[in-house]
Design an enzyme around this catalytic site. Structure first.
Site, short mmCIF file in Angstrom:
data_model
loop_
_atom_site.label_atom_id
_atom_site.label_comp_id
_atom_site.label_asym_id
_atom_site.label_seq_id
_atom_site.Cartn_x
_atom_site.Cartn_y
_atom_site.Cartn_z
N GLU A 114 -5.24 -4.69 0.11
CA GLU A 114 -5.19 -3.79 1.20
C GLU A 114 -3.70 -4.05 2.00
O GLU A 114 -3.39 -3.72 3.24
CB GLU A 114 -6.17 -4.61 2.42
N ARG A 117 16.61 10.56 -12.67
CA ARG A 117 17.12 11.81 -13.24
C ARG A 117 18.53 12.25 -12.45
O ARG A 117 19.20 13.34 -13.12
CB ARG A 117 16.10 13.10 -12.61
N ASP A 145 17.53 21.50 -10.18
CA ASP A 145 15.98 20.95 -9.87
C ASP A 145 15.44 21.69 -8.38
O ASP A 145 16.62 21.89 -7.68
CB ASP A 145 16.08 19.57 -9.54
N1 LIG Z 1 1.08 6.47 -0.62
C1 LIG Z 1 2.05 5.66 -1.23
N2 LIG Z 1 3.44 5.41 -1.13
O1 LIG Z 1 3.73 4.47 -1.72
N3 LIG Z 1 2.82 3.56 -1.91
C2 LIG Z 1 1.74 4.40 -1.60
C3 LIG Z 1 0.35 3.51 -1.77
O2 LIG Z 1 -0.72 4.35 -1.68
N4 LIG Z 1 0.03 2.49 -2.09
C4 LIG Z 1 -1.33 1.84 -2.27
C5 LIG Z 1 -1.72 0.72 -1.26
N5 LIG Z 1 -0.80 -0.07 -1.52
C6 LIG Z 1 -1.01 -1.29 -0.74
C7 LIG Z 1 -0.75 -1.21 0.72
C8 LIG Z 1 -1.90 -0.92 1.47
C9 LIG Z 1 -1.83 -1.01 2.64
C10 LIG Z 1 -0.60 -1.15 3.39
C11 LIG Z 1 0.46 -1.37 2.58
N6 LIG Z 1 0.34 -1.54 1.07
C12 LIG Z 1 0.75 0.14 -1.27
C13 LIG Z 1 1.20 1.29 -2.14
#
Ligand SMILES: Nc1nonc1C(=O)N1CCN(Cc2ccccn2)CC1
Length: 244
Positions: free
Chosen positions: A114, A152, A167
């Site tokens: 989480e 890239r 791009d």
């Molecule tokens: N969208 C996104 N863009 O970068 N990362 C994500 C993303 O979904 N994730 C899944 C949850 N992880 C753990 C988490 C959960 C809650 C708060 C902080 N961290 C981080 C990475």
């Protein structure tokens, strides 16, 4: 560029270190990669790196100490920018990728569960970046998307230096349509202009198509973009056609 990922699942990164343009660029020494596993820095015998959240609530939170020790180990190898991937971060854009591509190194912290203890964010993270307004299972896939978008833009990685410049988003617009053989597919022909050999007309057609697609699908991108006189002319023509 030296990229280190602080991650429980270093093996996931083989999808970009062993495949495609990023894999070839790694082999050619255009960038280097290492994974650092916070579990090796857990100070208990069982290697715990997560614990229950204070205040209750579902799931587990990654503890600050093992992550901080892993980041510290990564920073002993390079003075890279420490980035935490999370939905709470600033959106990843072409502009941000271009900024990161100029750096000597990145340390990408991949959260699971989480999230991570807020005090780690305060003490050890330089910036938080999000790949979109949705939640995936961990930070590894977001980290790999950031790496691919950044790599890239490093000269030599794509081989043909122009492709990165062409791009979509590189010029702030969505991409134009593309075609290849056969000339006719299910009754749909390739636009004649693309087979005309007239490169000026082809360039104008592609710009007009990119402007039309951007106006119809992502008008927000146009709102923040300075237009050239040719783009303004084409946009007036497109808007007139859309009204007719
Ligand atoms: N969208 C996104 N863009 O970068 N990362 C994500 C993303 O979904 N994730 C899944 C949850 N992880 C753990 C988490 C959960 C809650 C708060 C902080 N961290 C981080 C990475």
């Amino acid at each position: 560029m030296y990229i280190q990922a602080v991650t429980l699942f270093g093996e996931m990164f083989r999808s970009i270190t062993e495949h495609g343009v990023t894999g070839r660029a790694l082999q050619r020494g255009l960038w280097q990669f290492d994974a650092v596993n916070p579990r090796q820095f857990a100070d208990n015998k069982l290697g715990y790196i997560d614990d229950r959240p204070f205040g209750g609530g579902p799931g587990m939170i990654m503890m600050a100490e093992p992550l901080q020790a892993a980041i510290h180990a990564a920073k002993s190898q390079q003075n890279g920018r420490v980035i935490y991937l999370s939905p709470q971060g600033a959106p990843l854009t072409h502009r941000k990728a271009a900024e990161l591509a100029k750096l000597d190194g990145l340390i990408l912290v991949c959260g699971r569960y989480e999230g991570i203890d807020e005090r780690l964010l305060t003490s050890s993270i330089d910036e938080e970046i999000s790949i979109g307004d949705f939640v995936v299972s961990g930070g590894e896939l977001p980290a790999m998307m950031l790496m691919d978008a950044v790599l890239r833009l490093i000269p030599g990685v794509l081989g043909d230096a122009d492709s990165a410049g062409q791009d979509s988003f590189a010029n702030g617009l969505l991409d134009c349509p593309h075609y290849t053989r056969p000339i006719e597919f299910q009754g749909m022909a390739v636009p004649a202009v693309l087979r005309s050999g007239n490169h000026a007309l082809i360039a104008e057609w592609r710009l007009e198509q990119a402007l039309r697609r951007t106006l119809l699908r992502r008008p927000d991108l146009l709102a923040e973009r300075e237009l050239t006189p040719e783009e303004s002319r084409l946009l007036r023509k497109i808007r007139q056609e859309e009204r007719d």
